[in-house]
Design an enzyme around this catalytic site. Structure first.
Site, PDB file in Angstrom:
ATOM      1  N   GLU A 797       0.840  -1.208   0.000  1.00 56.57           N
ATOM      2  CA  GLU A 797       0.000   0.000   0.000  1.00 56.57           C
ATOM      3  C   GLU A 797       0.871   1.253   0.000  1.00 56.57           C
ATOM      4  OE1 GLU A 797      -3.298   0.328  -0.255  1.00 56.57           O
ATOM      5  OE2 GLU A 797      -3.561  -1.845  -0.450  1.00 56.57           O
ATOM      6  N   ASP A 798       1.796   1.311  -0.912  1.00 59.08           N
ATOM      7  CA  ASP A 798       2.606   2.505  -1.141  1.00 59.08           C
ATOM      8  C   ASP A 798       3.575   2.839  -0.029  1.00 59.08           C
ATOM      9  OD1 ASP A 798       1.664   3.167  -3.637  1.00 59.08           O
ATOM     10  OD2 ASP A 798      -0.141   4.052  -2.785  1.00 59.08           O
ATOM     11  N   ALA A 799       3.735   1.950   0.933  1.00 57.73           N
ATOM     12  CA  ALA A 799       4.714   2.255   1.972  1.00 57.73           C
ATOM     13  C   ALA A 799       6.109   2.121   1.389  1.00 57.73           C
ATOM     14  CB  ALA A 799       4.544   1.310   3.143  1.00 57.73           C
ATOM     15  N   GLY A 956       3.576   8.116   0.078  1.00 58.12           N
ATOM     16  CA  GLY A 956       3.642   6.867   0.806  1.00 58.12           C
ATOM     17  C   GLY A 956       4.234   7.112   2.169  1.00 58.12           C
ATOM     18  N   ARG A 988      -1.105   3.701 -11.484  1.00 56.36           N
ATOM     19  CA  ARG A 988      -0.936   5.158 -11.431  1.00 56.36           C
ATOM     20  C   ARG A 988      -0.440   5.728 -12.742  1.00 56.36           C
ATOM     21  NH1 ARG A 988       0.459   4.202  -6.119  1.00 56.36           N
ATOM     22  NH2 ARG A 988      -1.424   3.992  -4.914  1.00 56.36           N
TER      23      ARG A 988
END
Lengths: 1193, 324
Positions: A797-799, A956, A988
């Site tokens: 999740e974009d971390a 993120g 994206r």
């Protein structure tokens, strides 16, 4: 070649389509006239009139025009221009206006006061009768208003004599108030200063100005967008009926006039009339009694006459034939005005005539009740309506940028100033009347001594500081006009200056005003708009946009007449629409007609290019409406374009060379007619080529640089044209939250909250916009070496996964500086707060220490010492306040210590963290209030949960921090700073980010900054992927930017090649430390005894309705009981089982007692939420008796 | 247990290049785990000295106290003594106030700018209490033009302008890179698997000279060359190969799959070690081996029991001496 004659257009054609074709022909003919360019003629000779596929022309790099433009116009020039216009011209116009110029008295007819001139002076402050110059930075630090005195020259009567008072040296004789000054305006001390001089004044040279400093806070007046005034807008209402509306706006009056269709008849709708008025009656009332003339004025074409017939008929059916009858009819419909009783009662007819002359379509002047112009104006409105009924394409688009006007600081302040000035004059008049009506006065009355400057001062200051714009005259009541300049980052402040807000309601769910308009090309940034409710309503100016200010109308009108515009009064209705004539509009009013519109347009444009009329005068030929619109009004958006003759740019190589060598400025380009400003409407008459190479003979203009369609914020994004559009929008919002450097003077500022990066960097992959706005000097981010791969599972999740060693070395480290201020108040009994030294004990020979540990950071003056550590709960100012602040105290200067109570100022910061006192400022403002401002600094290194983002809308949080030895490495020894999960890319579609990585990598290897300006590949302002790949290969890397990587944990090579290189990362202001919150026990609200709410109050974590629903569904009843009552506000009550009311427990008698039954026999105790008990008692207080009926469970 | 074959190997090290702060060597006859362990230890566990405590007396510079302290910490210090020194938390001779010779070294810095020119405060201004522990000085003396090379001026800490002053006391302590990167002696430690390249001569001969050149040029790094005399493709620098597989793709595209066979040997590694200057690169490697040995000793000693053998299975015996 066709000669100058235009044979076809002179013939009157009844069919529109034929006319259109003919018109185009004439266009060509007109165009051929301009065939004067010798080069084209030469080409024609050389190639026998045949054109080559690609005309012989070299493309000129026009980029240098952009910095030249920004040098003279600047990014916030529109604000400054408009403010300068206000203080230099508009303010004079306001005081010379008929209604404002003179103050007379109802008592003494001989008395008058006349304002002869007005001046806005230099910024200064008067303190203890000493006038001192001030700088903006002083004002920021001392919480003062950066303002200049407004002074006037006056002429007035004192007794029998006439006193003339004149100031000198640009100063008036009397000060009537203070005008807050816009920074960098022509009166500002910063005006025209160079970098070194600005530094001396404590100002950042990169700061654009354009805002105000009011009571120490920087305030920007946002640009307001609204529908243009004084223009006919054809629209359809909810029933699909065509309606025309005009919002008239003059200095005296604002009114809205509507023409609407009802039952196929046209009516005038205006709020001075209680009812809709048939339009024919209005025309008759204006003196057009002849039905034939009405038809002629609208247009004799049967298709128009046909639609008009019902309206005509209605007039007849009401048996109104003459002007008198019409006026009587109108008089009967006039709404009775409220202040009727003030004036002597006039006849209804006069009243109606007056309304028609002055209120309806107020912007069309009616001189001595000559309604001719207004009649024609209405006729034109009707004609446009009829046209729209026949052809739905003729309906105007309200969202079209050409129909919009931007209201800037100058205009808004002008409204406010005039209002305040009028009110001040009113007050003066009242004062004069009272004084003069007194029979015997001891001294002669001198009005100059009665001027109270604080009226204007506070009026202006208060409006700017609160943002509430209230002008009663125009029924204007706007909120949030001004905002505090966001100093979160340099770009945030800059972006704030270019922001435009719309007057539309945010809650309404209409898509039209929010949608991207094709006409905003080059004027408004297509990317920069917030998400959510204000989406599309808040916009930003593009890089080269200029907003016009008002221009003098007189000379242009005179010029138009000279160029052959025929006055309306000399024309019959028939001639109005005859043949080839075009109606000439000037700023919304009809000037007349012209028989050769294209020639007229050409002449006027040539005059403009020659500098004979203002460069911002726009001219627009509307062939569909057969009108020419000339505009010189303020608030139009326009932008510069290079003029092309037959597709050949007028700007040549040698011009650019001269510009580079400093022999030429942007102004010279304008003056010599190489470049001109076009507004949105005039763009419709042009064919603008994006690049010189794309120009065809029909091309009239060439863009200077395509990337200027973007604004400041979007200009930071490298390769934005490779990104999915919303990503650029996201970045525009996030760029404003990025930390970095704010200004060169950031360390001498005293902002309430300041986020700074310890080691900010300049982006490796820059754009031309970045260099133009100065982002390369005040960056807000760092070039991180990024590996795009999956690592550890803490990157979902974009971390992002961060390298601990990078953090150790200073990556993402930031300084948070917060201001804590306090002031020493003075009370009415002449007592005042004081600061005392903390109680000290000696700890050594020369050492003393404060007794209380939370005072240990204080110096002996009782104020925190600079450089000391400060923990939550520490006292930074050991203040004491007098206990008695009301009653008189014998000696207020020397009171006993016992007369004071301690009111210490304590620092509240994140628990467990210790910060440092950065700076302490002791100062007083212009009202002599002593202030202490302390800056508390906290240096933070990134931790898990801190938010980061690249410049492509890819935000993120930090998912985990990993030791460097566990990080992957390449055989060259490169180890990334952070790892980003590749899942961030497919959905994206931020291809720009990938190119940034490639370009950054190539830049590192070749030692130069690569460019990624928007649409820059053809012009060389962006490096192509191909060129970048070649650079990479030359330096021994893969062309794809992928590297062969070893795992740091096992030492084995990874299965796949990893895309790795530098990407500019921004640290965003959202940090875990400011947000994390948990509570076991804690404070409760006094009233309900429930836990408090919110982090700031150390509140509880709410088990909400939906969570409760889950528990109910699961059947966890005891859990609900525990969460909602036991852990919240459980309370034990005594209930009388007889009466059902609440009793109480008497501790003396050791028994429960019901006070309504006067009996303690049958009392039961039970537990319920305190809020419930409170409810019962509140109900009882309202005479509702809640009774509890208990039963054994 | 007796049947367990020996895992013992006898790794060799061949040094290719040796400078004070740079070493390149081959490590042969061992496996990636050992190579990686050495790399990890060099980055994270070889001790050095770095400034850890800063007491600021006067600071009127533009940088704030924390900022300066951070910068001071990152200055590499000559740390030959680090291996013998004690970690300050294990030191029982002192209470960590910096006056202990076993665990800390004191530095002072006292600079004031009195001229109109900007004064650069550099690592040269740090005065050490121990002559063997000084800031790293890449004494490149002077560059060609006779001016001081930027490196020779020391590491910049802060710039002072007229009237600004900086006075502080700093204590350097021993530490390891695991705790903070400032204690890491390694600037770069990387290894690569040695590539082994076999050219299929027969297939290669089927190519024309142009094709050979084209094929050779398709490699982004200079691995192959066409011998101008014999017109044969020869491997000039196998290690330049970055495992990019471009050359294989090219061969495939030319329809000559199997033109060259490249294997990465997992028992032979080429190390590149760069030091920050705190300790010599060669010493860093030796220290790393030392530390690896002590760590293994610790494992061996603590688990030298039958239970440990069970716990580690075959490895338990191995740890105690390879089942010999």
């Amino acid at each position: 070649m066709v000669a100058e004659t235009k044979p076809s257009i002179l013939e009157t054609e009844s069919k529109a389509n034929i006319r259109k074709v003919k018109f185009e022909e004439s266009c060509k003919a007109d165009g051929d006239l301009k065939y004067a360019d010798p080069r084209v003629a030469f080409e024609k000779e050389l190639y026998g009139g045949k054109h080559l596929e690609v005309p012989l022309r070299s493309t000129v790099d026009k980029f240098a025009l952009l910095p030249a433009f920004l040098k003279v116009k600047g990014l916030v020039k529109q604000h400054i221009d408009s403010f300068n216009y206000l203080i230099n011209c508009e303010i004079k116009k306001i005081i010379h206006a008929k209604a404002n110029e003179k103050i007379t008295s109802d008592v003494d007819p001989n008395f008058y006061l006349k304002f002869t001139d007005i001046f806005v002076g230099k910024p200064c402050v008067e303190q203890d009768y000493i006038v001192e110059d001030i700088t903006p930075h002083q004002c920021r630090l001392r919480d003062m208003t950066y303002a200049a005195p407004i002074s006037v020259d006056v002429e007035y009567t004192r007794g029998k004599e006439i006193v003339v008072r004149k100031g000198k040296d640009g100063q008036g004789a009397l000060v009537i108030g203070r005008m807050p000054l816009m920074l960098r305006s022509s009166r500002c001390v910063l005006y025209g200063k160079n970098e070194a001089e600005l530094a001396k004044l404590g100002e950042c040279p990169l700061d654009p100005g354009g805002y105000f400093v009011v009571k120490g806070t920087e305030k920007v007046i946002l640009i307001q967008e609204q529908l243009s005034k004084n223009r006919i807008i054809i629209d359809t209402d909810s029933h699909g009926n065509v309606a025309a509306s005009v919002t008239s706006s003059t200095h005296e009056r604002k009114s809205k006039t509507n023409l609407a269709v009802k039952h196929e008849k046209i009516y005038l709708r205006h709020n001075t009339f209680g009812d809709d008025i048939p339009i024919v009656i209005v025309l008759k009332a204006m003196g057009v009694e002849n039905d034939q003339e009405i038809v002629q004025m609208v247009g004799r074409d049967p298709k128009y006459a046909g639609i008009l017939a019902p309206s005509m008929q209605e007039c007849v059916s009401l048996s109104i034939y003459s002007q008198q009858q019409a006026l009587e009819y109108l008089g009967s419909k006039v709404k009775s005005s409220r202040n009727m009783w003030v004036k002597a009662k006039r006849s209804k007819v006069d009243e109606a005539r007056d309304i028609l002359a002055n209120v309806v379509l107020a912007h069309v002047p009616v001189i001595q009740y000559d309604f001719r112009n207004k009649c024609i104006y209405i006729a034109v409105m009707i004609r446009r309506m009829l046209e729209a009924m026949l052809n739905s394409e003729a309906v105007d688009d309200k969202d079209y940028v050409g129909n919009k006007r931007l209201e800037l600081a100058g205009q808004l302040l002008a409204l406010l100033f005039e209002d305040c000035f009028k009110r001040m004059n009113g007050e003066l008049k009242k004062h004069v009347d009272i004084t003069l009506s007194k029979a015997n006065r001891s001294t002669q009355f001198d009005i100059a001594k009665c001027m109270r400057p604080d009226f204007l001062t506070s009026g202006l200051e208060h409006a700017i500081s609160s943002g509430n714009w209230t002008v009663k005259r125009f029924r204007m009541d706007r909120k949030g006009v001004t905002q505090v300049v966001s100093r979160l980052s340099f770009i945030a402040a800059l972006g704030h200056m270019t922001r435009i807000t719309s007057q539309f309601e945010k809650t309404r769910k209409v898509s039209g005003p929010r949608a991207l308009q094709p006409s905003q090309w080059g004027m408004l940034c297509p990317c920069d708009t917030p998400e959510g409710e204000a989406c599309g309503l808040v916009k930003n100016l593009a890089l080269m946009t200029h907003v016009t200010t008002d221009e003098d109308e007189g000379p242009i009108i005179a010029l138009c007449t000279t160029l052959g515009v025929e006055d309306l009064s000399m024309l019959s209705g028939e001639e109005l629409h005859a043949g080839s004539t075009f109606i000439v509009f000037f700023n919304g009013t009809i000037l007349g007609v012209h028989r050769r519109p294209l020639r007229f347009a050409d002449h006027l444009r040539k005059l403009r290019r020659a500098g004979k009329i203002g460069e911002f005068v726009s001219l627009h030929v509307h062939s569909g409406q057969r009108c020419i619109y000339i505009a010189s009004d303020g608030g139009r958006v326009c932008r510069p374009l290079v003029i092309a003759d037959k597709g050949v740019s007028r700007v040549k190589e040698h011009h650019m060379k001269e510009l580079k060598d400093g022999f030429r400025t942007f102004e010279d380009f304008l003056r010599e007619g190489l470049v001109e400003f076009l507004d949105v409407n005039e763009e419709n008459n042009c064919l603008i080529a994006l690049y010189e190479a794309d120009a065809t003979p029909a091309t009239t203009h060439i863009e200077i640089e395509p990337f200027t369609i973007l604004g400041v914020c979007a200009g930071l994004i490298p390769y934005p044209h490779h990104n999915q559009s919303p990503r650029n929008t996201y970045q525009c919002a996030m760029g404003k939250q990025a930390m970095g450097n704010i200004a060169y003077n950031q360390l001498s500022r005293m902002d309430t909250l300041l986020y700074m990066l310890v080691y900010p960097q300049r982006p490796l992959l820059t754009t031309k916009s970045i260099e133009l706005v100065g982002y390369d000097k005040l960056g807000a981010g760092q070039n991180a070496s990024v590996a795009v791969m999956s690592y550890s599972g803490y990157d979902i999740e974009d971390a992002i996964v961060m390298n601990k060693s990078s953090l150790d070395r200073g990556f993402g480290r930031c300084i948070v500086v917060k201001k804590y201020s306090t002031s020493l108040k003075k009370y009415q009994n002449r007592t005042a707060d004081r600061i005392v030294a903390p109680q000290m004990i000696a700890t050594g020979k020369n050492n003393i220490m404060a007794v209380a540990s939370r005072c240990q950071l204080q110096d002996q003056d009782g104020i925190a010492a600079v450089g000391e550590m400060i923990r939550p709960g520490d006292i930074y100012v050991n203040k004491q306040s007098p206990i008695n602040t009301r009653d008189d105290v014998p000696n207020p200067m020397a009171m006993k210590d016992s007369a004071y109570k301690p009111t210490p100022q304590t620092y509240k910061g994140p628990p467990g963290e210790c910060a440092v006192v950065d700076k302490v400022l002791l100062t007083s403002n212009d009202e002599n209030h002593f202030m202490i401002k302390a800056l508390i600094r906290h240096t933070r290194r990134p931790e898990i949960g801190d938010k980061f983002s690249s410049r492509h809308g890819q935000k993120g949080v930090c998912g985990t921090i990993v030791q460097q030895e566990d990080f992957p490495f390449s055989e060259k020894g490169v180890c990334p700073d952070l790892i980003m999960n590749p899942h961030g890319f497919p959905s994206r579609m931020t291809v720009g980010k990938m190119i940034e990585l490639l370009g950054g990598k190539a830049g590192v290897m070749s030692g130069k900054f690569h460019y990624g300006s928007a649409f820059g590949e053809p012009s060389g302002h962006a490096d192509t992927v191909h060129a970048i790949s070649n650079t990479l290969i030359r330096n021994g890397f893969s062309y794809s930017g992928k590297d062969f990587i070893y795992s740091g944990i096992t030492g084995h090579p990874l299965q796949a090649y990893v895309f790795m290189g530098p990407i500019y990362y921004q640290k965003l202001k959202h940090m875990v430390l400011d947000k994390m919150h948990a509570r076991a026990r804690g404070p409760r609200v006094v009233l309900t005894r429930q836990p408090t709410e919110g982090r700031s109050r150390e509140g509880g974590l709410r088990l909400g309705e939906m969570e409760r629903d889950c528990l109910i569904a699961y059947g966890a009843s005891m859990m609900i009981l525990e969460r909602l009552m036991i852990s919240s506000d459980q309370f034990q009550i005594q209930v009388c089982t007889v009466c059902g009311l609440l009793g109480h427990y008497n501790h003396n008698l050791k028994m429960s007692y019901c006070s309504s039954c006067k009996n303690g026999a049958s009392i039961a105790t039970m537990k319920l939420p305190y809020a419930c008990k409170l409810l019962f008692q509140e109900l009882q207080s309202m005479n509702i008796c809640p009774r509890l009926t208990l039963s054994e469970a | 247990m007796d049947t367990v074959t020996s895992y013992t190997r006898f790794p060799t090290v061949r040094i290719r290049e040796l400078k004070d702060d740079y070493i390149k060597f081959e490590l042969k006859d061992t496996d990636p785990s050992i190579a990686n362990a050495l790399r990890r230890i060099m980055i994270a566990e070889v001790p050095t000295l770095a400034i850890d405590l800063v007491e600021i007396e006067t600071n009127s510079s533009v940088l704030n106290d924390e900022f300066l302290s951070h910068r001071l910490g990152l200055i590499p210090l000559k740390s030959e003594r680090a291996m013998e020194m004690r970690l300050s938390r294990d030191c029982d001779a002192c209470d960590g106030d910096g006056s202990c010779m076993y665990c800390s070294v004191e530095f002072t810095l006292n600079v004031k700018c009195t001229s109109d020119q900007t004064l650069d405060v550099t690592s040269h201004d740090l005065i050490s209490s121990d002559p063997s522990v000084v800031p790293v000085d890449n004494n490149l003396a002077q560059d060609i033009n006779g001016f001081d090379a930027p490196e020779a001026r020391g590491i910049l800490i802060v710039k002072l302008r007229r009237g600004q002053e900086l006075k502080l006391r700093a204590i350097a302590r021993k530490g390891i890179g695991k705790d903070h990167a400032k204690w890491s002696p390694a600037a770069t430690v990387a290894f690569q698997f040695e590539p082994e390249i076999h050219i299929n001569e027969a297939l290669m001969e089927s190519l024309s000279l142009e094709e050979k050149k084209e094929w050779v040029d398709s490699c982004p790094t200079k691995v192959f060359e066409v011998d101008p005399q014999t017109q044969q493709v020869v491997v000039v620098d196998a290690e330049a190969y970055t495992y990019d597989e471009e050359i294989l793709k090219k061969a495939e595209a030319m329809g000559k799959t199997g033109l060259v066979d490249i294997i990465s040997r997992d028992d032979s590694f080429i190390f590149t070690v760069e030091s920050t200057g705190a300790i010599q690169a060669s010493q860093m490697f030796i220290n790393a081996i030392e530390i690896l040995k002590t760590k293994l000793d610790a494992v061996r000693l603590s688990f030298d029991t039958e239970e440990a053998d069970d716990q580690f299975g075959e490895l338990g015996a191995h740890m105690r001496g390879g089942g010999m």
